[in-house]
Scaffold this motif. Structure first.
Motif, short mmCIF file in Angstrom:
data_model
loop_
_atom_site.label_atom_id
_atom_site.label_comp_id
_atom_site.label_asym_id
_atom_site.label_seq_id
_atom_site.Cartn_x
_atom_site.Cartn_y
_atom_site.Cartn_z
N GLU A 6 9.37 29.21 14.76
CA GLU A 6 10.18 30.35 14.34
C GLU A 6 9.30 31.58 14.16
OE1 GLU A 6 13.15 31.64 10.74
OE2 GLU A 6 12.96 29.54 11.25
N ILE A 7 9.81 32.70 14.61
CA ILE A 7 9.09 33.97 14.46
C ILE A 7 9.16 34.38 13.00
CG2 ILE A 7 9.07 36.41 15.13
CD1 ILE A 7 10.36 35.50 17.79
N PRO A 8 8.01 34.72 12.39
CA PRO A 8 8.02 35.14 10.97
C PRO A 8 8.98 36.31 10.74
CG PRO A 8 5.77 34.77 11.71
CD PRO A 8 6.65 34.69 12.93
N LEU A 9 9.60 36.31 9.60
CA LEU A 9 10.63 37.28 9.28
C LEU A 9 10.16 38.73 9.42
CD1 LEU A 9 13.59 37.47 8.30
CD2 LEU A 9 12.66 37.86 6.05
N TYR A 16 13.72 44.42 15.11
CA TYR A 16 15.02 45.06 14.87
C TYR A 16 14.85 46.58 14.74
CZ TYR A 16 19.45 46.34 12.79
OH TYR A 16 20.66 46.95 12.54
N MET A 17 13.84 46.98 13.95
CA MET A 17 13.62 48.40 13.73
C MET A 17 13.20 49.12 15.01
SD MET A 17 11.93 48.40 9.93
CE MET A 17 11.96 50.19 9.82
N ILE A 18 12.39 48.48 15.83
CA ILE A 18 11.98 49.07 17.11
C ILE A 18 13.19 49.33 17.99
CG2 ILE A 18 10.85 48.47 19.30
CD1 ILE A 18 8.87 49.54 17.34
N LYS A 19 14.18 48.47 17.90
CA LYS A 19 15.37 48.61 18.74
C LYS A 19 16.41 49.55 18.14
CE LYS A 19 14.83 44.02 20.72
NZ LYS A 19 15.23 42.62 20.60
N ASN A 20 16.40 49.74 16.81
CA ASN A 20 17.51 50.44 16.17
C ASN A 20 17.14 51.62 15.27
OD1 ASN A 20 19.89 48.56 16.82
ND2 ASN A 20 18.31 47.17 16.06
N ASN A 21 15.88 51.72 14.86
CA ASN A 21 15.53 52.69 13.83
C ASN A 21 14.33 53.54 14.20
OD1 ASN A 21 16.27 49.85 12.09
ND2 ASN A 21 17.58 51.64 11.86
N ILE A 22 14.35 54.09 15.41
CA ILE A 22 13.27 54.98 15.85
C ILE A 22 13.60 56.39 15.36
CG2 ILE A 22 12.08 55.98 17.84
CD1 ILE A 22 11.45 53.05 17.56
N GLY A 23 12.69 56.94 14.58
CA GLY A 23 12.85 58.31 14.07
C GLY A 23 13.66 58.38 12.78
N LYS A 29 18.83 52.00 5.34
CA LYS A 29 18.61 51.69 3.94
C LYS A 29 18.05 50.28 3.80
CE LYS A 29 19.80 54.18 1.02
NZ LYS A 29 18.98 55.21 0.36
N SER A 30 17.21 50.07 2.80
CA SER A 30 16.61 48.75 2.60
C SER A 30 17.68 47.68 2.37
CB SER A 30 15.62 48.78 1.43
OG SER A 30 16.26 49.14 0.23
N ASN A 31 18.72 48.02 1.61
CA ASN A 31 19.74 47.00 1.35
C ASN A 31 20.48 46.61 2.62
OD1 ASN A 31 21.11 49.43 1.43
ND2 ASN A 31 22.43 48.98 -0.30
N ILE A 36 21.06 42.22 6.69
CA ILE A 36 20.97 41.72 8.07
C ILE A 36 20.11 40.46 8.13
CG2 ILE A 36 20.04 42.24 10.37
CD1 ILE A 36 20.88 45.21 9.75
N PHE A 37 19.03 40.44 7.34
CA PHE A 37 18.07 39.34 7.40
C PHE A 37 18.17 38.38 6.20
CE2 PHE A 37 16.43 42.49 10.30
CZ PHE A 37 16.12 41.71 11.39
N ASN A 38 19.25 38.49 5.45
CA ASN A 38 19.49 37.60 4.31
C ASN A 38 18.31 37.54 3.34
OD1 ASN A 38 22.12 36.80 5.15
ND2 ASN A 38 21.16 35.48 6.68
N ILE A 39 17.78 38.71 3.01
CA ILE A 39 16.71 38.82 2.02
C ILE A 39 17.37 39.25 0.72
CG2 ILE A 39 14.57 39.99 1.39
CD1 ILE A 39 14.23 40.59 4.44
N ASN A 40 17.21 38.45 -0.32
CA ASN A 40 17.90 38.71 -1.58
C ASN A 40 17.05 39.42 -2.62
OD1 ASN A 40 20.30 37.41 -0.71
ND2 ASN A 40 19.30 35.45 -1.05
N ASP A 41 15.76 39.53 -2.37
CA ASP A 41 14.83 40.07 -3.36
C ASP A 41 14.16 41.33 -2.82
OD1 ASP A 41 13.05 40.37 -5.49
OD2 ASP A 41 11.69 38.83 -4.74
N ASN A 42 14.38 42.47 -3.50
CA ASN A 42 13.82 43.74 -3.06
C ASN A 42 12.30 43.70 -3.03
OD1 ASN A 42 13.24 46.48 -2.58
ND2 ASN A 42 15.14 47.09 -3.56
N LYS A 43 11.70 43.03 -4.00
CA LYS A 43 10.24 42.91 -4.04
C LYS A 43 9.73 42.16 -2.80
CE LYS A 43 6.49 41.58 -7.11
NZ LYS A 43 6.13 41.02 -8.43
#
Length: 94
Positions: A6-9, A16-23, A29-31, A36-43
């Motif tokens: 598995e590719i590390p998260l 994902y960002m390279i494909k969708n968030n250039i510039g 937003k972080s949330n 999208i990646f099921n990350i529940n902890d902001n830290k």
């Protein structure tokens, strides 16, 4: 049958960002990324971003800005990088 590792998260986040968030105009937003990646902890999310920023194999810079208009994006120019560096410096000095 051999299963592909598995590719590390953090690399999936980067991809994902390279494909969708250039510039800045395409920042996310972080949330939203966390959802999208099921990350529940902001830290933990910030740790993934830190790992990417420190990774010598990553050739693009991940920028960020705090606040209700902020978010994360892949830098497109020197001004975006300098803006993020100033932002990070100010937060570190608080």
């Amino acid at each position: 049958m051999n299963k592909m590792p598995e590719i590390p998260l953090q690399y999936r986040l980067y991809d994902y960002m390279i494909k969708n968030n250039i510039g800045y105009i395409n920042r996310i937003k972080s949330n939203n990324l966390m959802g999208i990646f099921n990350i529940n902890d902001n830290k933990q999310f910030r740790k993934y971003i830190q790992l990417l920023r420190e990774d010598e194999n990553i050739d693009k810079i991940i920028c960020s800005e705090a606040g209700h208009k902020g978010g994360y994006w892949i830098a497109t120019d020197k001004a975006e990088v300098l803006g993020t560096l100033n932002h990070l410096y100010k937060r570190a000095m608080e």
